[in-house]
Structure formats: structure tokens, C-alpha cells
Design an enzyme around this catalytic site. Sequence first.
Site, PDB file in Angstrom:
ATOM      1  N   GLU A 133       0.507  -0.529  -0.105  1.00  0.00           N
ATOM      2  CA  GLU A 133       0.264  -0.135  -0.178  1.00  0.00           C
ATOM      3  C   GLU A 133       0.731   1.477   0.512  1.00  0.00           C
ATOM      4  O   GLU A 133       0.318   2.342  -0.320  1.00  0.00           O
ATOM      5  CB  GLU A 133      -0.986   0.185   1.345  1.00  0.00           C
ATOM      6  CG  GLU A 133      -2.285  -0.030   0.975  1.00  0.00           C
ATOM      7  CD  GLU A 133      -3.038   0.305   2.054  1.00  0.00           C
ATOM      8  OE1 GLU A 133      -2.946   0.144   3.268  1.00  0.00           O
ATOM      9  OE2 GLU A 133      -4.876  -0.119   1.460  1.00  0.00           O
ATOM     10  N   HIS A 175       7.339 -26.905  -0.449  1.00  0.00           N
ATOM     11  CA  HIS A 175       6.546 -28.056  -1.049  1.00  0.00           C
ATOM     12  C   HIS A 175       5.249 -27.454  -2.490  1.00  0.00           C
ATOM     13  O   HIS A 175       4.877 -28.084  -2.113  1.00  0.00           O
ATOM     14  CB  HIS A 175       6.203 -29.116   0.146  1.00  0.00           C
ATOM     15  CG  HIS A 175       7.599 -29.434   0.763  1.00  0.00           C
ATOM     16  ND1 HIS A 175       7.509 -30.905   0.331  1.00  0.00           N
ATOM     17  CD2 HIS A 175       7.717 -28.945   1.612  1.00  0.00           C
ATOM     18  CE1 HIS A 175       7.799 -31.394   1.247  1.00  0.00           C
ATOM     19  NE2 HIS A 175       8.743 -30.043   2.047  1.00  0.00           N
ATOM     20  N   LYS A 233     -14.023   0.678  -4.033  1.00  0.00           N
ATOM     21  CA  LYS A 233     -14.727   1.714  -2.808  1.00  0.00           C
ATOM     22  C   LYS A 233     -15.980   1.831  -3.738  1.00  0.00           C
ATOM     23  O   LYS A 233     -17.721   2.369  -3.396  1.00  0.00           O
ATOM     24  CB  LYS A 233     -14.596   1.796  -1.898  1.00  0.00           C
ATOM     25  CG  LYS A 233     -13.180   1.907  -0.908  1.00  0.00           C
ATOM     26  CD  LYS A 233     -13.089   2.940   0.559  1.00  0.00           C
ATOM     27  CE  LYS A 233     -11.911   2.109   1.191  1.00  0.00           C
ATOM     28  NZ  LYS A 233     -11.663   3.274   2.071  1.00  0.00           N
TER      29      LYS A 233
HETATM   30  O1  PA5 Z   1      -3.020   1.612   6.447  1.00  0.00           O
HETATM   31  C1  PA5 Z   1      -3.900   2.275   6.135  1.00  0.00           C
HETATM   32  O2  PA5 Z   1      -4.630   3.058   6.180  1.00  0.00           O
HETATM   33  C2  PA5 Z   1      -5.663   1.072   5.710  1.00  0.00           C
HETATM   34  O3  PA5 Z   1      -5.328  -0.243   5.657  1.00  0.00           O
HETATM   35  C3  PA5 Z   1      -6.497   1.580   6.591  1.00  0.00           C
HETATM   36  O4  PA5 Z   1      -5.583   1.045   7.995  1.00  0.00           O
HETATM   37  C4  PA5 Z   1      -7.584   0.479   6.637  1.00  0.00           C
HETATM   38  O5  PA5 Z   1      -8.065   1.028   5.357  1.00  0.00           O
HETATM   39  C5  PA5 Z   1      -8.765   0.739   7.804  1.00  0.00           C
HETATM   40  O6  PA5 Z   1      -9.314   2.183   7.438  1.00  0.00           O
HETATM   41  P1  PA5 Z   1      -9.939   2.569   8.840  1.00  0.00           P
HETATM   42  O7  PA5 Z   1      -9.084   2.785  10.304  1.00  0.00           O
HETATM   43  O8  PA5 Z   1      -9.963   3.664   8.572  1.00  0.00           O
HETATM   44  O9  PA5 Z   1     -10.947   1.820   9.343  1.00  0.00           O
END
Ligand code: PA5
Length: 425
Positions: free
Chosen positions: A277, A298, A413
Site C-alpha cells: 500500500e 513443497h 469502494k
Molecule cells: O493503512 C491504511 O491506512 C489502511 O489499510 C487502513 O488501515 C484501512 O483501510 C482501515 O481504515 P480505517 O482504520 O479508517 O477503518
Amino acid sequence: MIRVKTEHLGKDVDIVAYAEDIERINQGIDARSLPGNDYLGWAKYPENYDKEEFERILKAADYIRNEVDTLVVAGIGGSYLGARAAIEGINGLYGDNKVEIIFFGHTMSGKHAKQILRKLEGKRFAINVISKSGTTTETAVAFRLLRDLLEKNVGKEEARKLIFATTDKEKGALLGLCKKYGYERFVLPGDIGGRYSVFTAVGLLPLAVAGIDIRAFMDGAKNAMLAYDSDEINEAYKYAILRHVLYKDYGYSVEMLVNYGLHLVQLGEWWKQLFGESEGKEKTGLLPDSAVFTTDLHSLGQFIQEGSPVLFETVILEKDPEEDVLVPHDEDDLDGLNYLEGKGLNYVNSTAAEATLDAHSITGGVPNILIEIDRFDAFGMGELMYFFMRACAAACYLNEINPFNQPGVEVYKKNMFHRLGKPGY
Ligand code: PA5
């Protein structure tokens, strides 16, 4: 301390050539002058964390441990992966913690949800709902289901005392719920993003409920902070440079993180999120993959050894594992294993690792970066997770990428909300 080793790299890398870049990046992180500078709160957090909240976390964890035998952590992505990785990595999969920790709210599978709710039917359990934005659909749906069930099981007033929320200090729907119903609240600071949040209440409350020494966890993080917040090429930056050169100069497109224990599967998941990410943007970045050996030798082992040469491995080796089992003697030796009699499984595991390193790097020509840690205990895990966070930020900056946003995540989303008929989409 963490050691990054290159004897199985099989490629020339001029690390020193990056000295100026590293100096600029480290100073930029400290001065908060690089892209994404609003989200650099994690860098000094092991020192700057809110001490009063830390005590409240310990108190809340004690309360939960005394009151119930199950804690459900509702969260997705950075709001659960770090806690899960650390808990499983430190306690193992079958540890003797008195509270079972269930992670929920990171898929939309009806079957999974049904099974968890069935398991909690009639039970008195605690909930830690974690969401920075307070609006994430998966988490919000899970929390609505859990709250509903808990209120049915124990009544509204009692449920209120068993619900703990970790969210932004100032905004979001979850904050509104906390204020209205009076749930105890912990803060995910505004300048720390989800995947960099394991040292905040996001990670600390579940870890403390899991019986983990969170002071030692923070000490490990602080130790790493002191070691890796430096203008020189320290171990974290060395790792960032090595993977950068393998990507840019040698054309590898996949980095596979390898661990040698099933209790470390989730560490791989957390690491994949952290790097994927942070780095995978603007049509650039290494694809992070993960494997656990020897089981995946394996399955994926064949591909790694002889398949398309697209990947390099980053192998984490624990020098001093805490527990071990010896292979027993057998009178008949029909399975032919007496040659291992009296040997520990950890010895066999590390021998397998040595053999695999040679097989993959020498015979297969697959570059291997080694990361050696002393032990997967609370201190070691804190140290390792901070090491990766620091390395990840530097790796992104080497690629001229903002490590702290994730614009691409919004696309699915929007499409989903439109199809589901969410107002405004
Ligand atoms: O690293 C990040 O920012 C994302 O993976 C968020 O943690 C994830 O989308 C969850 O978001 P939130 O804490 O707003 O529910």
C-alpha cells in the site's frame, strides 16, 4: 539487534552510492519535509507516545482479561494486521493466553460472519473496534453485528462497559457512536496512518489483552528508532537500498518475504500491506509476496527454484528461538529417523534454511537478502516492525513515491458503494 546480510545476494550492489540520498531522506523524515509529511508521526512515536493513554490501555486490558475470555477485534487493513501479526508472532498459534482474540471485520463473507456470531451466541465477550476514519464499511458492519449480539447477550448497559473503540480524536462516525453511548475510547493520532499504527492503541490494546508485555514491545521499537533514525546507511536503510537496486537495476518485480514458522504467516500479511500500500503507486513498485518455509517449499518452492526469474527473497531468520522439541528415539527406527534422534526441531529448521539459501541463491540464481533477528519476543517484534516501517518509508522515497497515501484503494469502494446504493454514490 537486527542484521541485514548479503552473502546470498549474488549481485553487486554499491550501497555507499546511496549515502547522499539516505542522508536527505532521513533528514526529510525528521524535518517532516517530504511528501506525505502529515503522516510521519510514527517515526518518533516510540518515544513520544501518550504515556497517560498507555496506562489506560494497560488498565483496560486488565479489565478485559478479568471480565471475559474472548475479545473480538473489529478492524481491517492497518487497523488489525499489525496487532494480529505481533500477537501470533510472539505468542504462537496455540499459546496459553487466557483470553481468546478473534479478528473480525476484514472480509464480507457471510459464512465467516455467521460462524463467529454463532460462536459468540449467549456469551459475555469484549469488543475492540478499530477504525481511524470511523467509516470503513467492513469494520462498521462487523461492529453493528457484534454490538447487536453483545447487547442481546448481556444487556445494553453491560455491553457499554465491554466495548472499547480506537479511532481518530476529532472525527468520524465511530467517534460519534463513542460519544453517544460512552464507550471507552483510545486514539489513533491524526499524523499516523493505519499501516504505521501498530505502536499506538491500535496494536497495544489487543497485544496487552493477549498477555504481551507492551512495555517491552515499545522498548524494542524505541531501540530500533534510535538505531535507524540516522543519516548514515544503517541496517534499515541498507535493506531499503538492496531491494531498490534489485528492482531498479536488476529488473526484479517481486519481493517474497520468507519466514520459517506458521506463527509468522500474519507477519507476512502485515508486511505485504505495509510495502504494497505504501509503494505500489504510479505504475511502479515491487509486488510484495510472502511464504512460510518449509511448508511452501513443497508448493512455491518449485517456482522459486526453476520458474520465471521475477523474484528475489527476503528471508527472516531467528537466531535464538525460545522453545524447542527434540526428536525422540525409536527402537525399530522403521521411519529411518534415528539419525535425528536428540536433535531439536529448531536445529532441523535452521539447517533447512541454510540448505534452501544455497539451493535458491547458488543453484537457482535467486537473490536472497537475509534479515537476522535475535528472537520473536515482544522486544524483538517491536524492533522488527519499526525496522520495516523505517525501511519502507525510505524505499518509497528512493522511488520518489509518497509512502503514506493510498489513492487507489478508493476505486473499488466507489464502485461498490454505487452498486450497493449508498447515498451519494
Ligand atoms: O493503512 C491504511 O491506512 C489502511 O489499510 C487502513 O488501515 C484501512 O483501510 C482501515 O481504515 P480505517 O482504520 O479508517 O477503518
